[in-house]
Scaffold this motif. Structure first.
Motif, PDB file in Angstrom:
ATOM      1  N   LEU A 167       0.835  -1.209   0.000  1.00 34.22           N
ATOM      2  CA  LEU A 167       0.000   0.000   0.000  1.00 34.22           C
ATOM      3  C   LEU A 167       0.868   1.256   0.000  1.00 34.22           C
ATOM      4  O   LEU A 167       0.614   2.195  -0.746  1.00 34.22           O
ATOM      5  N   ARG A 168       1.891   1.272   0.824  1.00 38.21           N
ATOM      6  CA  ARG A 168       2.808   2.425   0.860  1.00 38.21           C
ATOM      7  C   ARG A 168       3.454   2.655  -0.492  1.00 38.21           C
ATOM      8  O   ARG A 168       3.548   3.780  -0.974  1.00 38.21           O
ATOM      9  N   LYS A 169       3.902   1.543  -1.105  1.00 36.25           N
ATOM     10  CA  LYS A 169       4.588   1.636  -2.396  1.00 36.25           C
ATOM     11  C   LYS A 169       3.650   2.161  -3.486  1.00 36.25           C
ATOM     12  O   LYS A 169       3.996   3.086  -4.223  1.00 36.25           O
ATOM     13  N   LEU A 170       2.463   1.570  -3.596  1.00 36.28           N
ATOM     14  CA  LEU A 170       1.505   1.976  -4.628  1.00 36.28           C
ATOM     15  C   LEU A 170       1.065   3.420  -4.425  1.00 36.28           C
ATOM     16  O   LEU A 170       0.933   4.188  -5.384  1.00 36.28           O
ATOM     17  N   PHE A 171       0.838   3.798  -3.155  1.00 34.70           N
ATOM     18  CA  PHE A 171       0.366   5.143  -2.854  1.00 34.70           C
ATOM     19  C   PHE A 171       1.424   6.187  -3.213  1.00 34.70           C
ATOM     20  O   PHE A 171       1.119   7.232  -3.786  1.00 34.70           O
ATOM     21  N   LYS A 172       2.675   5.875  -2.905  1.00 33.49           N
ATOM     22  CA  LYS A 172       3.758   6.816  -3.212  1.00 33.49           C
ATOM     23  C   LYS A 172       3.941   6.951  -4.718  1.00 33.49           C
ATOM     24  O   LYS A 172       4.191   8.049  -5.238  1.00 33.49           O
ATOM     25  N   GLU A 173       3.792   5.844  -5.444  1.00 37.45           N
ATOM     26  CA  GLU A 173       3.937   5.870  -6.900  1.00 37.45           C
ATOM     27  C   GLU A 173       2.873   6.758  -7.543  1.00 37.45           C
ATOM     28  O   GLU A 173       3.155   7.482  -8.498  1.00 37.45           O
ATOM     29  N   LYS A 174       1.651   6.712  -7.023  1.00 40.06           N
ATOM     30  CA  LYS A 174       0.561   7.475  -7.642  1.00 40.06           C
ATOM     31  C   LYS A 174       0.534   8.931  -7.192  1.00 40.06           C
ATOM     32  O   LYS A 174       0.327   9.838  -7.999  1.00 40.06           O
ATOM     33  N   THR A 175       0.728   9.180  -5.901  1.00 37.52           N
ATOM     34  CA  THR A 175       0.538  10.534  -5.366  1.00 37.52           C
ATOM     35  C   THR A 175       1.841  11.282  -5.111  1.00 37.52           C
ATOM     36  O   THR A 175       1.824  12.486  -4.880  1.00 37.52           O
ATOM     37  N   ASN A 176       2.962  10.543  -5.147  1.00 42.44           N
ATOM     38  CA  ASN A 176       4.272  11.116  -4.816  1.00 42.44           C
ATOM     39  C   ASN A 176       4.298  11.633  -3.372  1.00 42.44           C
ATOM     40  O   ASN A 176       5.069  12.541  -3.035  1.00 42.44           O
ATOM     41  N   MET A 177       3.435  11.061  -2.536  1.00 40.64           N
ATOM     42  CA  MET A 177       3.391  11.390  -1.114  1.00 40.64           C
ATOM     43  C   MET A 177       3.244  10.104  -0.314  1.00 40.64           C
ATOM     44  O   MET A 177       2.721   9.103  -0.817  1.00 40.64           O
ATOM     45  N   THR A 178       3.693  10.144   0.944  1.00 44.32           N
ATOM     46  CA  THR A 178       3.422   9.028   1.835  1.00 44.32           C
ATOM     47  C   THR A 178       1.979   9.137   2.314  1.00 44.32           C
ATOM     48  O   THR A 178       1.317  10.170   2.153  1.00 44.32           O
ATOM     49  N   LEU A 179       1.495   8.077   2.914  1.00 41.11           N
ATOM     50  CA  LEU A 179       0.136   8.084   3.454  1.00 41.11           C
ATOM     51  C   LEU A 179      -0.024   9.165   4.516  1.00 41.11           C
ATOM     52  O   LEU A 179      -1.033   9.885   4.541  1.00 41.11           O
TER      53      LEU A 179
END
Length: 284
Positions: A213-225
């Motif tokens: 989840l962290r990896k996918l989220f960072k790839e899409k938003t360029n931000m951490t959760l």
């Protein structure tokens, strides 16, 4: 260097639901012997549809639709009729390639059903034992019997397209699932701005590991959760500061900050101003 090429030009009408192979080539080039192969540097224009499967090696590809980009093993190239392309292996790389030129409306059917995108010609499909075996079977049949009437050849190639279809459909579903997970997590964060979110629990809620989840989220938003959550907390706070007369303590509480001191410190660090100065500027 190992090279096998089989060419056939059909004199019969092509069944609109079939696939007729025009040529099949297997090429294996050894590093530092590239000059003994075909003219790699020249642009090639294909009259029919063409699939090139890079079994081994690295290099680059470009076409009239695609800018120059790197190639790696287990890559599929899709060439469309009457378009030029250039496929160049690195001189230091062991290169193995299967190339099939074919015609028939079955390919148009696959394009219409979004198996292939006309604006995408490079597909990193990964190693697939079944595709490897089918190409070797094609070569073996044609070496032993070059008859154009061999129906088995057509069935094998259609089966290759079937495997590719299954592979792409699986990848498409995986991409859709990943995108849906991120969209759902984004909505969840926005709905829980006031709450303290434990992202391990969020990952479990959406049936995905926390690391993925962290990896996918960072790839899409360029931000951490946590950065994304804080951004929405501050955005809500700014709206409330500008559009209400609530105290900063109440705004801090409604936006999920522990206390006014924590809110003021975070606001100043991220916005480069204080909440009171921000309210004065927005009131002008």
């Amino acid at each position: 260097m190992e090279n096998f090429q089989w060419n056939f030009t059909s004199k019969k009408a092509v069944n609109e639901h079939a696939v007729t192979i025009q040529s099949l080539e297997y090429l294996k080039s050894i590093p530092d012997r590239r000059k003994t192969t075909r003219g790699w540097e020249a642009r090639v224009k294909s009259k029919y549809h063409k699939i090139i499967y890079i079994k081994n090696g690295s290099g680059f590809f470009e076409s009239d639709k695609i800018l120059k980009q790197e190639l790696f093993k287990d890559t599929l190239l899709v060439i469309y009729p009457n378009t030029w392309y250039r496929c160049v292996p690195n001189s230091t790389s062991l290169w193995e390639e299967y190339s099939v030129t074919f015609r028939g409306n079955y390919m148009e059917y696959l394009i219409e059903n979004e198996l292939f995108n006309m604006n995408q010609q490079v597909y990193q499909i990964g190693y697939n034992y079944e595709i490897d075996l089918q190409f070797e079977s094609l070569i073996a049949i044609l070496k032993n019997n070059s008859s154009s009437e061999d129906v088995g050849v057509q069935f094998i190639f259609i089966d290759i397209l079937r495997v590719l279809y299954s592979n792409f459909l699986k990848n498409k579903n995986q991409i859709f699932r990943k995108e849906k997970i991120i969209t759902d997590v984004e909505s969840y964060i926005k709905e829980h701005v006031k709450s303290k979110i434990v992202f391990d629990d969020v990952a479990r809620k959406f049936n995905v590991s926390y690391s993925l989840l962290r990896k996918l989220f960072k790839e899409k938003t360029n931000m951490t959760l946590k950065q994304y959550h804080l951004m929405h907390r501050l955005n809500k706070a700014k709206d409330m500061i500008a559009d209400s007369d609530l105290s900063f303590s109440e705004i801090a509480f409604q936006c999920g900050f522990e206390n006014l001191q924590s809110f003021s410190k975070t606001f100043r660090a991220k916005e480069d101003t204080t909440p009171s100065a921000f309210r004065r500027i927005r009131a002008l």
